[in-house]
Motif scaffolding. Sequence first.
Motif, PDB file in Angstrom:
ATOM      1  N   ILE A 155      58.371  64.764  18.025  1.00 44.50           N
ATOM      2  CA  ILE A 155      58.731  63.804  18.401  1.00 44.50           C
ATOM      3  C   ILE A 155      58.857  63.193  17.576  1.00 44.50           C
ATOM      4  O   ILE A 155      57.660  63.519  16.577  1.00 44.50           O
ATOM      5  CB  ILE A 155      57.825  62.880  19.399  1.00 44.50           C
ATOM      6  CG1 ILE A 155      58.111  63.853  20.803  1.00 44.50           C
ATOM      7  CG2 ILE A 155      58.566  61.762  19.498  1.00 44.50           C
ATOM      8  CD1 ILE A 155      57.236  63.347  22.093  1.00 44.50           C
TER       9      ILE A 155
ATOM     10  N   ASP B 131      59.926  57.506  16.938  1.00 43.96           N
ATOM     11  CA  ASP B 131      60.394  56.953  17.695  1.00 43.96           C
ATOM     12  C   ASP B 131      59.578  56.276  18.255  1.00 43.96           C
ATOM     13  O   ASP B 131      59.576  55.944  19.931  1.00 43.96           O
ATOM     14  CB  ASP B 131      61.119  58.541  18.138  1.00 43.96           C
ATOM     15  CG  ASP B 131      62.368  58.867  17.819  1.00 43.96           C
ATOM     16  OD1 ASP B 131      63.188  57.917  17.016  1.00 43.96           O
ATOM     17  OD2 ASP B 131      62.864  60.243  17.266  1.00 43.96           O
TER      18      ASP B 131
ATOM     19  N   PRO C 254      60.932  62.638  24.734  1.00 47.91           N
ATOM     20  CA  PRO C 254      61.818  63.683  25.329  1.00 47.91           C
ATOM     21  C   PRO C 254      60.119  64.534  26.461  1.00 47.91           C
ATOM     22  O   PRO C 254      59.249  64.276  25.842  1.00 47.91           O
ATOM     23  CB  PRO C 254      61.333  64.645  23.626  1.00 47.91           C
ATOM     24  CG  PRO C 254      61.209  63.650  22.596  1.00 47.91           C
ATOM     25  CD  PRO C 254      60.706  62.834  23.436  1.00 47.91           C
ATOM     26  N   ARG C 255      61.398  65.087  27.588  1.00 46.55           N
ATOM     27  CA  ARG C 255      60.315  65.363  28.142  1.00 46.55           C
ATOM     28  C   ARG C 255      60.147  66.438  28.067  1.00 46.55           C
ATOM     29  O   ARG C 255      58.099  66.723  29.411  1.00 46.55           O
ATOM     30  CB  ARG C 255      61.195  65.878  30.014  1.00 46.55           C
ATOM     31  CG  ARG C 255      61.919  64.616  30.333  1.00 46.55           C
ATOM     32  CD  ARG C 255      62.925  65.110  31.429  1.00 46.55           C
ATOM     33  NE  ARG C 255      63.498  63.558  31.943  1.00 46.55           N
ATOM     34  CZ  ARG C 255      63.152  62.972  32.555  1.00 46.55           C
ATOM     35  NH1 ARG C 255      61.900  62.662  33.075  1.00 46.55           N
ATOM     36  NH2 ARG C 255      64.205  62.108  32.933  1.00 46.55           N
ATOM     37  N   ASP C 256      60.028  67.355  27.047  1.00 41.05           N
ATOM     38  CA  ASP C 256      58.777  68.770  26.947  1.00 41.05           C
ATOM     39  C   ASP C 256      57.819  68.321  26.012  1.00 41.05           C
ATOM     40  O   ASP C 256      56.774  69.204  25.843  1.00 41.05           O
ATOM     41  CB  ASP C 256      59.132  70.097  26.093  1.00 41.05           C
ATOM     42  CG  ASP C 256      60.718  69.027  24.899  1.00 41.05           C
ATOM     43  OD1 ASP C 256      60.235  67.724  24.446  1.00 41.05           O
ATOM     44  OD2 ASP C 256      60.718  70.699  24.728  1.00 41.05           O
TER      45      ASP C 256
ATOM     46  N   ALA D 110      57.390  60.253  28.396  1.00 37.41           N
ATOM     47  CA  ALA D 110      57.752  61.343  28.798  1.00 37.41           C
ATOM     48  C   ALA D 110      57.922  62.296  29.769  1.00 37.41           C
ATOM     49  O   ALA D 110      59.047  62.364  30.109  1.00 37.41           O
ATOM     50  CB  ALA D 110      57.038  62.861  27.895  1.00 37.41           C
TER      51      ALA D 110
ATOM     52  N   ASP E 193      54.713  72.484  28.855  1.00 44.17           N
ATOM     53  CA  ASP E 193      55.265  70.889  27.921  1.00 44.17           C
ATOM     54  C   ASP E 193      53.710  70.745  27.635  1.00 44.17           C
ATOM     55  O   ASP E 193      53.325  70.470  27.873  1.00 44.17           O
ATOM     56  CB  ASP E 193      55.515  69.856  29.570  1.00 44.17           C
ATOM     57  CG  ASP E 193      57.001  70.220  29.570  1.00 44.17           C
ATOM     58  OD1 ASP E 193      57.901  71.500  28.750  1.00 44.17           O
ATOM     59  OD2 ASP E 193      57.820  69.436  30.956  1.00 44.17           O
TER      60      ASP E 193
ATOM     61  N   ASN F 100      53.898  66.910  18.495  1.00 47.40           N
ATOM     62  CA  ASN F 100      54.025  67.623  19.594  1.00 47.40           C
ATOM     63  C   ASN F 100      52.546  66.190  20.553  1.00 47.40           C
ATOM     64  O   ASN F 100      51.379  66.165  19.653  1.00 47.40           O
ATOM     65  CB  ASN F 100      53.056  68.588  19.556  1.00 47.40           C
ATOM     66  CG  ASN F 100      55.137  69.451  19.364  1.00 47.40           C
ATOM     67  OD1 ASN F 100      55.914  68.949  19.407  1.00 47.40           O
ATOM     68  ND2 ASN F 100      54.583  71.176  19.094  1.00 47.40           N
TER      69      ASN F 100
ATOM     70  N   GLY G  30      61.405  60.356  30.762  1.00 52.01           N
ATOM     71  CA  GLY G  30      62.563  60.659  29.526  1.00 52.01           C
ATOM     72  C   GLY G  30      62.995  59.910  28.653  1.00 52.01           C
ATOM     73  O   GLY G  30      63.410  59.816  27.810  1.00 52.01           O
TER      74      GLY G  30
ATOM     75  N   THR H 180      57.180  65.465  12.770  1.00 55.32           N
ATOM     76  CA  THR H 180      57.440  65.369  13.606  1.00 55.32           C
ATOM     77  C   THR H 180      56.045  65.677  14.465  1.00 55.32           C
ATOM     78  O   THR H 180      55.238  65.800  13.807  1.00 55.32           O
ATOM     79  CB  THR H 180      58.255  65.769  14.994  1.00 55.32           C
ATOM     80  OG1 THR H 180      58.155  67.269  14.230  1.00 55.32           O
ATOM     81  CG2 THR H 180      60.022  65.592  14.144  1.00 55.32           C
TER      82      THR H 180
END
Length: 288
Positions: free
Chosen positions: A96, A100, A90-92, A84, A72, A137, A87, A135
């Motif tokens: 994103i 958001d 996004p949990r991973d 994260a 993750d 990470n 949740g 997006t």
Amino acid sequence: MSFVATASSRIVLGLLSTIIDQLTSLGVLAWDIGLTIYNTFAPEHPVGQVVAKGMPGYRGKWPEFIPPKEGDSRSCCPALNAMANHGILPRDGKNIKYTDINAAIRATFNFAPSFCFFVPHFYASKLSRSYAHDTINLSDFNVHNIIEHDASLTRHDAVIQPDQGVPAQDLIDDLLASGTGPNGIITAADLAAVCTRRRCESKAKNSQFSLSLGQKMFGSSNSATLLAHFGGIPSDLRVFLKEERLPDGWESKVRKPAGLTISTFNSTVFRIELGIDESPATDGKKHA
Ligand SMILES: *[C@@H]1O[C@H](CO)[C@@H](O)[C@H](O)[C@H]1NC(C)=O
Ligand SMILES: *[C@@H]1O[C@H](CO)[C@@H](O)[C@H](O)[C@H]1NC(C)=O
């Protein structure tokens, strides 16, 4: 010829993006001041109703906490990681949308929309990515010396701790023990003292130590969050910083209807930053 054309179109594009950035900043500032004024007369959210109905965390019920799994993506920022882990993002922690992140920070922590737009937008532009379309990470927030900085209160410096996505338990224990307020509450002066210690320690131990004014302000902003949103309460901060979890029943201490604006936040940031004494002679201790 073509060199001249390319060069001049680069210059024009460069100028244009500088102008757009400055207009954006001015626009955000004007918007932020408007929200700050609104906050002075509009009624606050009642205690227990800071998170809007239908949003995660309404009445202190946060979605299930699951610590990150192998692979993750996590950042140097406890707030993003906590979202994260629940949740809310996004949990991973991957792919994103910047937009958001904006919405999640707003709903979860009650920062003003101006702040929630400004920070992800600033970061996207630093990475030369599009705020509206791209997006990110969470680990992309760990690029050294943009937001991630030396002498952090929750991470050892990047040269010492390469994975900035993991909280440094020993530093956080020191921070939690620093409170001199009633019931061990952490005050602005305490945060300034811990920052002072961290900056002196980093300078001594880390030969590549660097901290620009911008990063200092960012560091002090993170500290200010611990006061503004958590009231400096060690039991809540222990859960938030050590596990990157939102405590059951917790809600942001910011109850302003438009959320915490940049302008309001700024004053706490300055209070902490001005309290930090980095002169080596004092070895991190304040003058008597
Ligand atoms: C995020 O990580 C995934 C998998 O590790 C990668 O495929 C993707 O390109 C990354 N996204 C960004 C925006 O860097
Ligand atoms: C924050 O405060 C400083 C110093 O008082 C000021 O120069 C700066 O413009 C302020 N920024 C915002 C966004 O209010």
